[in-house]
Design an enzyme around this catalytic site. Structure first.
Site, PDB file in Angstrom:
ATOM      1  N   GLY A   1       4.389  -6.842  -4.161  1.00  0.00           N
ATOM      2  CA  GLY A   1       4.460  -8.073  -3.357  1.00  0.00           C
ATOM      3  C   GLY A   1       3.785  -7.839  -2.020  1.00  0.00           C
ATOM      4  O   GLY A   1       3.476  -6.694  -1.647  1.00  0.00           O
ATOM      5  N   LEU A   2       3.594  -8.921  -1.304  1.00  0.00           N
ATOM      6  CA  LEU A   2       2.919  -8.850  -0.002  1.00  0.00           C
ATOM      7  C   LEU A   2       3.687  -7.981   0.995  1.00  0.00           C
ATOM      8  O   LEU A   2       4.904  -7.780   0.832  1.00  0.00           O
ATOM      9  CB  LEU A   2       2.795 -10.257   0.573  1.00  0.00           C
ATOM     10  CG  LEU A   2       1.881 -11.244  -0.172  1.00  0.00           C
ATOM     11  CD1 LEU A   2       2.071 -12.660   0.377  1.00  0.00           C
ATOM     12  CD2 LEU A   2       0.414 -10.818  -0.060  1.00  0.00           C
ATOM     13  N   SER A   3       2.999  -7.545   2.021  1.00  0.00           N
ATOM     14  CA  SER A   3       3.679  -6.846   3.117  1.00  0.00           C
ATOM     15  C   SER A   3       4.684  -7.810   3.757  1.00  0.00           C
ATOM     16  O   SER A   3       4.339  -8.962   4.058  1.00  0.00           O
ATOM     17  CB  SER A   3       2.637  -6.400   4.151  1.00  0.00           C
ATOM     18  OG  SER A   3       3.291  -5.862   5.275  1.00  0.00           O
ATOM     19  N   GLY A   4       5.915  -7.363   3.906  1.00  0.00           N
ATOM     20  CA  GLY A   4       6.956  -8.225   4.478  1.00  0.00           C
ATOM     21  C   GLY A   4       7.650  -9.107   3.461  1.00  0.00           C
ATOM     22  O   GLY A   4       8.522  -9.906   3.805  1.00  0.00           O
ATOM     23  N   SER A   5       7.289  -8.957   2.182  1.00  0.00           N
ATOM     24  CA  SER A   5       7.900  -9.828   1.157  1.00  0.00           C
ATOM     25  C   SER A   5       9.362  -9.450   0.912  1.00  0.00           C
ATOM     26  O   SER A   5      10.161 -10.296   0.506  1.00  0.00           O
ATOM     27  CB  SER A   5       7.099  -9.758  -0.153  1.00  0.00           C
ATOM     28  OG  SER A   5       7.031  -8.431  -0.628  1.00  0.00           O
ATOM     29  N   GLY A   6       9.706  -8.174   1.124  1.00  0.00           N
ATOM     30  CA  GLY A   6      11.086  -7.746   0.906  1.00  0.00           C
ATOM     31  C   GLY A   6      11.229  -6.595  -0.080  1.00  0.00           C
ATOM     32  O   GLY A   6      12.347  -6.234  -0.474  1.00  0.00           O
ATOM     33  N   LYS A   7      10.116  -5.955  -0.432  1.00  0.00           N
ATOM     34  CA  LYS A   7      10.145  -4.863  -1.421  1.00  0.00           C
ATOM     35  C   LYS A   7      11.091  -3.738  -0.991  1.00  0.00           C
ATOM     36  O   LYS A   7      11.977  -3.328  -1.750  1.00  0.00           O
ATOM     37  CB  LYS A   7       8.730  -4.264  -1.627  1.00  0.00           C
ATOM     38  CG  LYS A   7       7.675  -5.253  -2.055  1.00  0.00           C
ATOM     39  CD  LYS A   7       6.324  -4.594  -2.239  1.00  0.00           C
ATOM     40  CE  LYS A   7       5.698  -3.982  -0.993  1.00  0.00           C
ATOM     41  NZ  LYS A   7       5.365  -4.971   0.054  1.00  0.00           N
ATOM     42  N   SER A   8      10.895  -3.228   0.235  1.00  0.00           N
ATOM     43  CA  SER A   8      11.694  -2.074   0.688  1.00  0.00           C
ATOM     44  C   SER A   8      13.155  -2.463   0.874  1.00  0.00           C
ATOM     45  O   SER A   8      14.054  -1.684   0.510  1.00  0.00           O
ATOM     46  CB  SER A   8      11.182  -1.519   2.015  1.00  0.00           C
ATOM     47  OG  SER A   8       9.820  -1.679   2.139  1.00  0.00           O
TER      48      SER A   8
ATOM     49  N   SER B   1       0.448  -3.007  -4.040  1.00  0.00           N
ATOM     50  CA  SER B   1      -0.233  -2.960  -5.358  1.00  0.00           C
ATOM     51  C   SER B   1      -0.806  -4.324  -5.747  1.00  0.00           C
ATOM     52  O   SER B   1      -0.333  -4.939  -6.706  1.00  0.00           O
ATOM     53  CB  SER B   1       0.699  -2.403  -6.433  1.00  0.00           C
ATOM     54  OG  SER B   1       2.016  -2.902  -6.353  1.00  0.00           O
TER      55      SER B   1
HETATM   56  N1  LIG Z   1      -4.712  -3.977   5.331  1.00  0.00           N
HETATM   57  C1  LIG Z   1      -3.462  -3.857   4.930  1.00  0.00           C
HETATM   58  N2  LIG Z   1      -3.009  -4.579   3.858  1.00  0.00           N
HETATM   59  C2  LIG Z   1      -1.725  -4.427   3.461  1.00  0.00           C
HETATM   60  N3  LIG Z   1      -0.833  -3.579   4.029  1.00  0.00           N
HETATM   61  C3  LIG Z   1      -1.242  -2.850   5.097  1.00  0.00           C
HETATM   62  C4  LIG Z   1      -2.562  -2.968   5.589  1.00  0.00           C
HETATM   63  N4  LIG Z   1      -2.696  -2.106   6.629  1.00  0.00           N
HETATM   64  C5  LIG Z   1      -1.513  -1.496   6.804  1.00  0.00           C
HETATM   65  N5  LIG Z   1      -0.626  -1.933   5.882  1.00  0.00           N
HETATM   66  C6  LIG Z   1       0.728  -1.381   5.773  1.00  0.00           C
HETATM   67  O1  LIG Z   1       0.680  -0.502   4.675  1.00  0.00           O
HETATM   68  C7  LIG Z   1       1.613  -0.856   3.680  1.00  0.00           C
HETATM   69  C8  LIG Z   1       0.925  -1.109   2.340  1.00  0.00           C
HETATM   70  O2  LIG Z   1       0.612   0.103   1.749  1.00  0.00           O
HETATM   71  P1  LIG Z   1       0.569   0.213   0.173  1.00  0.00           P
HETATM   72  O3  LIG Z   1       0.305   1.649  -0.136  1.00  0.00           O
HETATM   73  O4  LIG Z   1       1.786  -0.418  -0.380  1.00  0.00           O
HETATM   74  O5  LIG Z   1      -0.703  -0.697  -0.173  1.00  0.00           O
HETATM   75  S1  LIG Z   1      -1.515  -0.783  -1.538  1.00  0.00           S
HETATM   76  O6  LIG Z   1      -0.522  -0.802  -2.629  1.00  0.00           O
HETATM   77  O7  LIG Z   1      -2.389   0.371  -1.622  1.00  0.00           O
HETATM   78  O8  LIG Z   1      -2.275  -2.047  -1.465  1.00  0.00           O
HETATM   79  C9  LIG Z   1       2.282  -2.131   4.111  1.00  0.00           C
HETATM   80  O9  LIG Z   1       3.655  -1.824   4.002  1.00  0.00           O
HETATM   81  P2  LIG Z   1       4.740  -2.877   3.540  1.00  0.00           P
HETATM   82  O10 LIG Z   1       4.829  -3.820   4.717  1.00  0.00           O
HETATM   83  O11 LIG Z   1       5.987  -2.069   3.346  1.00  0.00           O
HETATM   84  O12 LIG Z   1       4.296  -3.549   2.288  1.00  0.00           O
HETATM   85  C10 LIG Z   1       1.832  -2.373   5.534  1.00  0.00           C
HETATM   86  O13 LIG Z   1       2.860  -2.061   6.424  1.00  0.00           O
HETATM   87  N1  LIG Z   2      15.937 -12.735   0.496  1.00  0.00           N
HETATM   88  C1  LIG Z   2      15.356 -11.699   1.117  1.00  0.00           C
HETATM   89  N2  LIG Z   2      15.000 -10.602   0.407  1.00  0.00           N
HETATM   90  C2  LIG Z   2      14.394  -9.559   1.044  1.00  0.00           C
HETATM   91  N3  LIG Z   2      14.105  -9.512   2.369  1.00  0.00           N
HETATM   92  C3  LIG Z   2      14.431 -10.601   3.107  1.00  0.00           C
HETATM   93  C4  LIG Z   2      15.059 -11.732   2.525  1.00  0.00           C
HETATM   94  N4  LIG Z   2      15.268 -12.664   3.485  1.00  0.00           N
HETATM   95  C5  LIG Z   2      14.803 -12.112   4.633  1.00  0.00           C
HETATM   96  N5  LIG Z   2      14.311 -10.870   4.415  1.00  0.00           N
HETATM   97  C6  LIG Z   2      13.737 -10.014   5.478  1.00  0.00           C
HETATM   98  O1  LIG Z   2      12.350  -9.853   5.204  1.00  0.00           O
HETATM   99  C7  LIG Z   2      11.922  -8.578   5.667  1.00  0.00           C
HETATM  100  C8  LIG Z   2      11.244  -7.856   4.524  1.00  0.00           C
HETATM  101  O2  LIG Z   2      10.711  -6.653   5.003  1.00  0.00           O
HETATM  102  P1  LIG Z   2      10.457  -5.399   4.085  1.00  0.00           P
HETATM  103  O3  LIG Z   2      11.594  -5.169   3.163  1.00  0.00           O
HETATM  104  O4  LIG Z   2      10.038  -4.286   4.985  1.00  0.00           O
HETATM  105  O5  LIG Z   2       9.204  -5.912   3.209  1.00  0.00           O
HETATM  106  P2  LIG Z   2       8.112  -5.057   2.443  1.00  0.00           P
HETATM  107  O6  LIG Z   2       8.724  -3.738   2.072  1.00  0.00           O
HETATM  108  O7  LIG Z   2       7.759  -5.885   1.241  1.00  0.00           O
HETATM  109  O8  LIG Z   2       6.964  -4.925   3.393  1.00  0.00           O
HETATM  110  C9  LIG Z   2      13.145  -7.839   6.194  1.00  0.00           C
HETATM  111  O9  LIG Z   2      13.216  -7.998   7.587  1.00  0.00           O
HETATM  112  C10 LIG Z   2      14.300  -8.592   5.511  1.00  0.00           C
HETATM  113  O10 LIG Z   2      15.482  -8.552   6.263  1.00  0.00           O
END
Ligand SMILES: Nc1ncnc2c1ncn2[C@@H]1O[C@H](COP(=O)(O)OS(=O)(=O)O)[C@@H](OP(=O)(O)O)[C@H]1O
Ligand SMILES: Nc1ncnc2c1ncn2[C@@H]1O[C@H](COP(=O)(O)OP(=O)(O)O)[C@@H](O)[C@H]1O
Length: 200
Positions: free
Chosen positions: A32-39, A106
């Site tokens: 899922g997108l960055s910030g989607s909630g994966k971690s 991914s």
């Molecule tokens: N350009 C760009 N696009 C997306 N994400 C970015 C980018 N630059 C840095 N980040 C940070 O790196 C995390 C994504 O790394 P990944 O290894 O999951 O990416 S990938 O699967 O190889 O596409 C991702 O972490 P998450 O927010 O936990 O998803 C971001 O914090």
């Molecule tokens: N229903 C939900 N499921 C997961 N995260 C949520 C939800 N609603 C709000 N959030 C917030 O969205 C953010 C997701 O961040 P994070 O887990 O770091 O995303 P990712 O790992 O995909 O980058 C967190 O601040 C979390 O508290």
């Protein structure tokens, strides 16, 4: 040279390790997108598994992109290599008997297909954390979307690089419609039956 690498036949097998653990092992892959909630979701799923006595490990950007994959960028070919190496590591962890969680953007379908080739379909659970880019940008947990809009980050997934959504994930979680607890409940319901070890 690959052809000169001859496998040694180790006597303690994956099945032996699963039997000892009293659960199976497989890879739960969060995309899922960055910030989607994966971690956030993977973290609570791991806690729930831990409470059940399941042996686990989580692979994420912190322990992979800062370590073994610190040589890789976010260019498409580097993302492909990132995912390939993680799948290989995940495969070793599954072989070691662990329920392995992986949380990576991914974004490319072909890279996620390749994970299945590496770990085998039966050992792979794909969880699509489906959150709109608008919501991820609103959350902007790490301030990356702001930087991407300002042109400070290139290849930002969802903004200036593509995200190819899974068409047939095992589980899809829409975080704008479900709480973290509800999401974890759905995922646990799917994986609990898969944990049962049977030597029949
Ligand atoms: N350009 C760009 N696009 C997306 N994400 C970015 C980018 N630059 C840095 N980040 C940070 O790196 C995390 C994504 O790394 P990944 O290894 O999951 O990416 S990938 O699967 O190889 O596409 C991702 O972490 P998450 O927010 O936990 O998803 C971001 O914090
Ligand atoms: N229903 C939900 N499921 C997961 N995260 C949520 C939800 N609603 C709000 N959030 C917030 O969205 C953010 C997701 O961040 P994070 O887990 O770091 O995303 P990712 O790992 O995909 O980058 C967190 O601040 C979390 O508290």
């Amino acid at each position: 040279m690959k052809e000169n690498i001859i496998s040694h036949n180790y006597q303690v097998s994956k099945t032996d390790r699963q039997e000892k653990n009293n659960h199976t092992s497989f890879l739960i892959w969060f995309t899922g997108l960055s910030g989607s909630g994966k971690s956030t979701i993977a973290n609570v799923v791991e806690q729930e598994l831990y409470k059940l006595g399941v042996k686990t490990y989580t692979l994420d950007g912190d322990n992979i992109r800062k370590g073994i994959n610190s040589d890789l960028t976010f260019a498409p070919e580097d993302r492909t290599e990132n995912i390939r190496r993680i799948a290989e590591i995940g495969n070793l962890m599954v072989d070691a008997g662990l329920v392995t969680l992986a949380a990576f953007v991914s974004p490319y379908k072909k890279d996620r297909e390749n994970i299945k080739n590496i770990v085998k379909d039966v050992n792979f659970v794909e969880v699509y954390i489906n959150t709109s880019v608008e919501e991820c940008e609103r959350r902007d947990v790490k301030g990356l979307y702001k930087k991407a809009r300002a042109g400070e980050i290139k290849n930002m997934t969802g903004i200036s690089a593509p995200y190819e959504a899974p068409e047939n994930p095992d589980i899809e979680i829409k975080t704008e419609e479900k709480t973290v607890e509800e999401a974890v409940h759905d995922i646990m319901n799917f994986i609990k039956p898969k944990l049962k070890y049977s030597d029949e």
